[in-house]
Scaffold this motif. Structure first.
Motif, mmCIF file in Angstrom:
data_model
loop_
_atom_site.group_PDB
_atom_site.id
_atom_site.type_symbol
_atom_site.label_atom_id
_atom_site.label_comp_id
_atom_site.label_asym_id
_atom_site.label_seq_id
_atom_site.Cartn_x
_atom_site.Cartn_y
_atom_site.Cartn_z
ATOM 1 N N GLU A 36 -7.332 3.284 -4.403
ATOM 2 C CA GLU A 36 -8.263 3.190 -3.269
ATOM 3 C C GLU A 36 -9.501 3.531 -3.355
ATOM 4 O O GLU A 36 -9.881 4.889 -4.110
ATOM 5 C CB GLU A 36 -7.598 3.508 -1.895
ATOM 6 C CG GLU A 36 -8.576 3.403 -0.642
ATOM 7 C CD GLU A 36 -7.975 3.803 0.517
ATOM 8 O OE1 GLU A 36 -8.660 4.134 1.537
ATOM 9 O OE2 GLU A 36 -6.702 3.847 0.593
ATOM 10 N N GLU A 48 -2.841 6.012 -1.162
ATOM 11 C CA GLU A 48 -4.177 5.651 -1.510
ATOM 12 C C GLU A 48 -4.152 4.738 -2.992
ATOM 13 O O GLU A 48 -5.358 4.569 -3.428
ATOM 14 C CB GLU A 48 -4.832 7.051 -1.950
ATOM 15 C CG GLU A 48 -5.019 8.008 -0.672
ATOM 16 C CD GLU A 48 -5.843 9.058 -0.993
ATOM 17 O OE1 GLU A 48 -6.271 9.434 -2.268
ATOM 18 O OE2 GLU A 48 -6.226 9.708 -0.041
ATOM 19 N N ASP A 103 -10.606 -2.080 -0.245
ATOM 20 C CA ASP A 103 -10.035 -0.644 -0.755
ATOM 21 C C ASP A 103 -10.352 -0.504 -2.408
ATOM 22 O O ASP A 103 -10.491 0.241 -2.982
ATOM 23 C CB ASP A 103 -8.372 -0.730 -0.646
ATOM 24 C CG ASP A 103 -8.169 -0.486 0.658
ATOM 25 O OD1 ASP A 103 -9.016 -0.071 1.495
ATOM 26 O OD2 ASP A 103 -6.834 -0.687 0.988
ATOM 27 N N ARG A 131 0.947 -1.319 0.048
ATOM 28 C CA ARG A 131 -0.204 0.038 -0.122
ATOM 29 C C ARG A 131 0.831 1.526 0.102
ATOM 30 O O ARG A 131 1.699 1.334 0.724
ATOM 31 C CB ARG A 131 -0.903 0.031 1.389
ATOM 32 C CG ARG A 131 -1.913 -0.834 0.927
ATOM 33 C CD ARG A 131 -3.141 -1.080 2.105
ATOM 34 N NE ARG A 131 -4.184 -2.224 1.470
ATOM 35 C CZ ARG A 131 -3.770 -3.336 1.431
ATOM 36 N NH1 ARG A 131 -2.535 -3.923 1.735
ATOM 37 N NH2 ARG A 131 -4.549 -4.351 0.676
#
Lengths: 200, 291, 801, 173
Positions: B173, B67, B89, B64
């Motif tokens: 995301e 975002e 997400d 990750r």
């Protein structure tokens, strides 16, 4: 499998389209994956020899080429033409050694039949087209029938139809594009049309 | 059946893989192998060489970065489908990965291999389109990013080209007001999608402000459905709007290139497309309702 | 397809270990299978597991076209390839090489069926060349190097097209594709009945071609010892003796110098009955190269060569009076036989089909005509059910249509026309004598289990909500254990349909039994041991059953047509009883009593009325082999062999009910319920019976919804792999509720009927009837199988045509 | 062309010489003698060839042996033997979850890792989990029963898996 359709090309004449579609060089260029397309003596040519002798670069096509040159090399009724077609579908890319025979060729109608074979697979096709004048130009009505045999038919069912569709689709897109070029060129110069007409 | 002979190269780096591919036009990249090996075993594909990238460090795993979720190309479907955060997400991607093939296939097949292979009936392309992913490609000219909308170009053809290696995929995301889903009608034998529809909707209250809807199995590659998107944007996800969007799903497609095989005609595929677009939108609507 | 989470079957049958079963209860107990531990641990040995020293591998080149002339074949390049031991074509064959057909019909046009093609290719599975190589991969590599020149011919794949006047003729010397023309029943009476009835309902149905899909592909390992001319063949076979007999003729090898064995066999469903070119070629090649040769079909090869099933185009007419009485039935079927006659193919669409058309009903007039057609598809022969599913399908669909025509409930019309329990034995107008049955009972049990009345209310309600629920009944009848031999001989069989069973005591009192049946997943070792433990009073664990070896077993006809329990089991029973009779005499001799006064129970011989004067069968066995003190006129030893020839078929029956919900927008069919109430006579092992029913239903579900061998116009099989041919997966098959009733057969000593095919016979029409019922408000009256989503959607009004 | 690879099968180290194209299933069966896993379809559908590679269920017909270099492979042979069967093997026998047995090794191996990941599945989940394993004999119902009852049995068992290791991998041949 059967396919058919109509391609409309504006601002051109049946004669121009006829000439363009009679040009093996243009057809070769329009066929996706076509390595060469040359006239051959009979239905059983030596593809290795043909591949070796095929020209590196294609001669010019319409509108650059002269109508006479095209008429000179144009498909002939009864003539045989050899083509090496690489039909690439992802990692699958069989090369089909294909021989096409022009069964009928009489303005404004042409009919060709051919067959091609690759390792453990083969295909047969029969196709035709007819030209008709339309309000804005020319309609090319075409049809094709293709049969696939062997491993590709058994194992590749899921992709055959889309691939065939794509080959046919790209061919006519390309033909249409080239013919548009021809008609645009005719409109601007006015010369080609008369040169083409004089051939009929 | 039995594959033909080939040379086997295990690449030590992505650049080496790219070089090997450039040097040998008849070489194929092998990732999870679940698209390539079946075609080789059936005798349809017979590459001269395979370039194996399965051992490359850094090509697998889920990371990750703010975002964005980065999926290494060699990340397996199972890893994606089992990633609880990704279900939050980018639901549509996790859901599509969970529906690829079967358990054994998901344990080996990879997300990079999937989109690089670009099978028109596979599950990830539409999901990636709906998720608005970005694909990282390492080619002879170096590294580049390709927007997913520009990535799929035809049956088994992508912007990565013959010599490019997909190294990873960035999945943005889903925001607080976004929900997504993937629904699929599998072909009974192969499990591939006769039709699979991925949808991601962003809401302002009840109103859909942005829609990304895409389909697998219908065209010769994963395809956005702009007419359905237009139909649902500005609406709330109620029965009427969903029905209108479902009806519109096929409108923007070149009917000539709609897939047809013994499983389903073009006409029926378009019907399934409508029905599954509705189901996808309903599912997203339900999920959005629980936000 | 949704699968609900209800427990499978309300009364799940619990298995027990043999040790926990009282000897008296051994027959009828759900004993765990003794076969399982080796199958579950990887210890089992299937044909492809066999490794022999110096073994070679074989691969066969098959045709790119379904119909062609073989203009030229050049194997020179293949011969030069690495690892290639030999390449053979038809030119090299020095044996007769023609596959025989085991069933004749009066009108049959028998045709030559060569094991390798010399000139004419008639389907894609025809063998053009074979390669023997050191390694599997090398053998397959070399196939690609064989250069073949074909002259393609027009192909035909459907029987009606093949019978049309302008069809390409497949066997030119015959001048026609008509293989036979056969009929049964009374044409005139039936025509009169149809004319006289209040209503005649017609229906045209296609019963599609199916691929059997045993998960183990066919395989052979052949080993030839030239020093004594012995040919040892291990292969995937349902009937080793039949294979030995037929192959001996095909490759001109003396039958007594040939051993055929079935190692563990991974399913058959009919496909491993027939004698194929493949095993003959492997065996022949082993003789040529004088090294062991192994071949296992690839899955695609299985799809191109395993005999397929069904392939009927049928027109049916049923005559029904307004009160629901069925007056007559007329059926006209065109049957696809494929390119050649397979081993038993002429019998399948004739005697195994037309004779079952009375179903569970009293129908006074039936007439059936069948025309067999040669086509360019793989030969068609027995596949699970073999003729009987086709019969059951057309009747049960027509009965449903008849119910519609007279506005009767589909259950009521069935009850009205059922044979009653006291009608048995019942002779049908199509030459069968049903042994026993209680058809009302299975239907009523099924209706109760499914909650029929409540369902109709629910259906009504659902319709108001725009949902489409449907229910379908299938009241089927099956005929198992085709017999007796004299009769089948008259009907054209080239074989007797008895079975052999040998029961042999060892001196220490354990038992080794040999059966000519040849199981391939059915659990014969377990059930036959149960039978013998019951008959002999010997511990279940002291019994070993041997099958699948022509050297060990006297003779055998094998396992198919659900015959093993009824015929093979009965042979063992008879042998066991012979053994007991001999033992009784020895016991009487030892106990100094008259044999008639010696009673036998639970392994003990006892003088009637004198409990202290007794001996066990084990002790008797020892005496029999010691032969020190046995009756004067008696030979030593304790064993007996029986060739059991049944007096008649046996007729299992039952009712299956499917409940479905159909989505007309997508054509999707979801099961809500599936209930099966079967009566297969006495049950030796209820768990095994249940397993057979489950598996049969799954194959019926496959036919109804998913499966079908599809060919294009050129005879190319387009469902050439498991990616294209839909074998049902775990979530395609519904949770099944199975129950049974027991109506013993009077025809055999066990009172058993047979269960191997019941589910497959029963299921398709239950499902089709249910889907049609669901869509009845949309005017749907028939949909062809498989009920693909697209077909259902179109039937429900979707699409342009 | 050929190369020698090292891998561990059922706890035993093997060195085997294969071509790059040799499929893992053929290396296991023909070169190393592990004939438990079977070949049923070659098109990655039937799952009869399922083995564990580094603890995951994999179709050994869709993997190259050279790519299994350094892997730990487990086949049905290591799951349990006839005298000491794995709970799944026992439940398959008890529930009559097999007939011809050809698909069974693959079916059991898929179920084994599934139950590690999902110890308490419902029937629909079991059916989904077995999607990649075809059985033509049983109609699946007794297979689902077997997996369900093995799950219950394993949940009640006193030996929990330790340090992430599994009962499956602790077998040996």
């Amino acid at each position: 499998m059967e396919f058919s359709g109509t391609v409309s090309i504006d601002g051109t004449t049946t004669e121009e389209v006829w000439l363009a579609l009679s040009d093996p060089v243009m057809i070769k260029q329009a066929l996706p994956g076509c390595q060469f397309l040359v006239e051959c003596e009979d239905e059983d040519p030596d593809f290795d020899a043909l591949a070796a002798s095929a020209p590196e670069e294609d001669p010019p096509t319409l509108p650059e080429a002269s109508a006479e040159d095209i008429a000179e090399r144009a498909f002939e009724e009864g003539g045989h033409y050899a083509a090496l077609m690489e039909i690439s579908v992802g990692s699958v890319s069989p090369s089909f050694e294909t021989v096409v025979t022009i069964e009928e060729r009489e303005f404004p109608r042409m009919h060709a039949a051919g067959e091609g074979s690759a390792s453990s697979s083969s295909f047969e096709m029969s196709s035709g087209m007819e030209l008709a004048e339309s309000e804005d130009g020319v309609d090319v009505e075409w049809w094709a029938e293709a049969d696939v045999f062997g491993r590709v038919a058994q194992m590749g069912q899921r992709v055959i139809n889309p691939v065939a569709n794509r080959v046919v689709g790209r061919f006519f897109d390309q033909v249409e594009k080239q013919l548009q070029d021809v008609s645009t060129d005719s409109e601007s110069s006015g010369g080609l049309r008369s040169r083409v007409s004089s051939l009929f | 059946m039995y594959p033909d002979q080939f040379e086997f190269h295990r690449a030590d780096s992505v650049s080496e893989a790219v070089e090997l591919l450039a040097d040998n036009p008849d070489a194929e990249l092998i990732a999870g192998g679940h698209s390539l090996l079946p075609t080789m075993k059936s005798g349809l594909a017979s590459p001269d060489a395979l370039v194996d990238i399965s051992d490359l460090d850094g090509l697998s795993g889920v990371e990750r970065n703010g975002e964005v979720t980065h999926l290494g190309a060699m990340t397996t479907y199972a890893t994606v489908a089992d990633d609880d955060d990704l279900w939050e997400d980018a639901t549509v991607v996790a859901e599509a990965a969970s529906q690829v093939g079967d358990r054994q296939v998901r344990n080996r097949g990879t997300v990079g291999g999937n989109i690089a292979h670009a099978d028109p009936a596979s599950d990830l392309p539409a999901a990636m389109l709906a998720a608005n992913a970005t694909v990282h490609v390492h080619g002879p000219d170096g590294e580049r990013s390709v927007e997913i909308d520009d990535f799929f170009q035809g049956m088994y053809a992508t912007a990565a080209g013959e010599e490019g290696v997909v190294t990873g995929i960035d999945v943005p995301e889903e925001g607080e007001n976004t929900a997504s889903a993937y629904v699929k009608k599998p072909a009974p034998a192969s499990g591939y999608a006769l039709v699979g529809v991925a949808a991601r909707l962003t809401f302002d209250g009840d109103e859909v402000t942005d829609a990304r809807i895409a389909a697998n199995g219908v065209m010769d590659h994963g395809t956005r459905l702009p007419a359905a998107e237009d139909a649902i944007e500005g609406e709330s996800v109620d029965a009427d709007a969903v029905a209108v969007a479902g009806d519109a799903a096929g409108d923007s497609l070149d009917e000539y290139m709609v897939m047809e095989d013994q499983q389903a005609s073009q006409e029926f595929r378009l019907q399934l497309l409508s029905a599954y677009t509705e189901r996808a939108l309903e599912t997203v609507g339900e999920r959005a309702g629980h936000m | 397809m949704a699968t609900d989470e209800r427990e499978g079957g309300s009364d799940r049958i619990e298995t027990v270990e043999a040790d926990d079963v009282d000897a008296a209860d051994i027959l009828g107990s759900a004993i765990e299978r003794q076969e399982d531990p080796s199958l579950l641990t990887g210890e089992a040995e299937y044909t492809d597991d066999i490794q022999l020293p110096e073994m070679t591998h074989m691969a066969m080149l098959r045709s790119q076209y379904a119909h062609a002339r073989l203009a030229d074949i050049d194997t020179s390049e293949a011969e030069e390839m690495e690892g290639v031991v030999a390449v053979f074509t038809a030119e090299d064959l020095d044996v007769s090489g023609a596959l025989p057909v085991g069933w004749d019909l009066d009108s049959l046009r028998n045709v030559d069926n060569p094991i390798m093609v010399e000139d004419r290719i008639r389907y894609q599975g025809d063998v053009l060349a074979l390669v023997v190589a050191e390694e599997r991969y090398q053998a397959h590599d070399a196939l690609d190097a064989v250069d073949v020149e074909y002259e393609r011919l027009e192909a035909v794949t459907d029987p009606s097209d093949a019978l049309a006047e302008d069809a390409p003729v497949i066997h030119e010397e015959e001048g026609t594709n008509e293989a036979f023309d056969w009929d049964i029943g009374d044409a005139d009476d039936t025509e009169a009945a149809l004319e006289a009835a209040d209503n005649v309902v017609e229906l045209d149905v296609t019963n599609q071609l199916l691929i059997p899909n045993a998960i183990e592909p066919r395989a052979v390992v052949a080993d030839y010892d030239p020093s004594d001319d012995l040919l040892d063949v291990q292969m995937t076979t349902q009937n080793p003796h039949v294979h030995r007999l037929l192959m001996a003729g095909v490759i001109d090898h003396p039958e007594h110098r040939m051993r055929v064995r079935a190692p563990d066999v991974g399913g058959g469903f009919g496909s491993k009955i027939h004698h194929y070119a493949d095993e003959a070629l492997v065996s022949w090649a082993a003789k040529q190269v004088e090294r062991p040769v192994k071949w296992q079909a690839t899955r695609t090869e299985s799809y191109l060569t395993d005999a397929q099933g069904r392939g009927h185009e049928t027109h049916g007419e049923i005559a029904v009076d307004d009160d629901g009485t069925i007056r007559g039935l007329y059926v006209d079927t065109k049957a696809n036989l494929g390119a050649y006659l397979s081993t038993f193919s002429p019998s399948i669409p004739t005697y195994l089909y037309g004779t079952l058309l009375s179903g569970q009903y009293e129908i006074d007039n039936i007439y059936c005509e069948v025309t067999g057609a040669y086509t360019n598809v793989v030969p068609v022969d027995a596949y699970r059910g073999a003729g009987r599913p086709e019969a059951s399908f057309i009747i049960e669909r027509l009965v449903n249509r008849a119910a519609d025509a007279v506005d009767m409930d589909p259950a009521e019309i069935r009850k009205k026309n059922f044979l009653d329990p006291d009608d048995f034995p019942y002779e049908t107008p199509v030459a069968m004598e049903y042994d026993s049955g209680d058809y009302h009972k299975t239907l009523e049990r099924a209706m109760e289990a499914v909650g029929y009345d409540e369902f109709r209310e629910r259906q009504e309600q659902a319709r108001e909500e725009g949902r489409y629920l449907g229910i379908g009944f299938s009241c089927y009848i099956e005929a198992c254990g085709i017999a007796p031999s004299e009769l089948v001989g008259e009907l054209g069989a080239g074989a007797g349909l008895w079975e052999s069973g040998l029961v042999r005591f060892t001196p220490s009192g354990t038992v080794r039994a040999m059966s000519g049946s040849s199981g391939h997943g059915q659990g014969h070792d377990t059930t036959f041991s149960q039978i013998l433990a019951n008959e002999l009073g010997v511990d279940y664990d002291d019994i070993e059953v041997v099958e699948g070896d022509t050297d060990a077993i006297p003779q055998g006809m094998g396992t198919y047509g659900s015959r093993s329990a009824a015929v093979g089991g009965s042979a063992l029973v008879e042998s066991a009883r012979k053994v007991v009779e001999k033992a009784r005499k020895i016991a009487a001799h030892q106990l100094e009593a008259d044999p008639e006064d010696v009673e036998f129970e639970a392994g003990e011989f006892q003088v009637a009325g004198a409990p202290d004067r007794s001996t066990s069968i084990q002790d008797v066995s020892l005496e029999a082999y010691l032969a020190h003190d046995i009756p004067d006129d008696m030979e030593p030893g304790l064993e007996a062999t029986t060739f059991y020839d049944p007096s008649n078929f046996v007729f299992p029956f039952g009712t299956h009910v499917a409940v479905v919900e159909v989505d007309p927008d997508t054509g999707e069919v979801a099961f809500e319920d599936y209930v099966a109430v079967d009566d297969v006579g006495n049950q030796i092992n209820p768990k095994i019976v249940e397993g057979q029913i489950h598996g049969g239903i799954a194959q019926g579900v496959g036919q109804a919804l998913f499966e079908g061998a599809e060919y294009d116009d050129n005879g190319q099989l387009v469902t050439g792999s498991m990616q294209d041919y839909a074998v049902p997966k775990s979530f395609h098959v519904p949770e099944m509720e199975t129950e049974s009733t027991v109506t013993p057969s009077p025809e055999n000593p066990l009172g058993v009927k047979g269960v191997g095919e019941a589910g497959t016979i029963a299921a398709p029409q239950a499902i089709v009837n249910a889907v049609v019922d669901a869509l009845e408000p949309l005017g749907v009256d028939h949909i062809e199988m498989p009920l693909t989503n697209e077909r259902v959607w179109r039937a429900a009004g979707g699409g342009d045509d | 062309m050929e190369r020698t690879i090292e891998l561990t099968v059922n706890g035993t180290d093997h060195q085997v010489t294969v071509e790059p194209r040799t499929l893992l299933i053929h290396a296991l069966r023909d070169e190393m003698g592990y004939t438990g896993p079977n070949v049923g379809c070659e098109s990655s559908v039937c799952g009869a060839c399922t083995v564990h590679v580094d603890g995951e269920a994999v179709k050994a017909c869709t993997e190259l042996a050279v790519r299994a270099e350094g892997s730990e492979v487990t086949t049905i042979e290591a799951l349990g033997d006839e005298d000491d069967m794995h709970p799944l093997q026992e439940s398959f026998q008890e529930e009559h979850g097999l007939q011809c047995g050809y698909c069974t090794p693959g079916m059991v191996m898929t179920a084994a890792v599934f139950l590690e990941e999902e110890p308490d599945p419902d029937r629909a989940e079991i059916r989904e989990a077995l999607e990649g394993n075809l059985c033509r004999c049983t109609g699946y119902q007794n297979i689902v029963n077997a997996v369900e009852s093995a799950a219950a049995e394993m949940a009640g068992a006193v030996e929990p898996a330790t340090d992430g290791g599994t009962a499956v991998e602790e077998g040996g041949d």
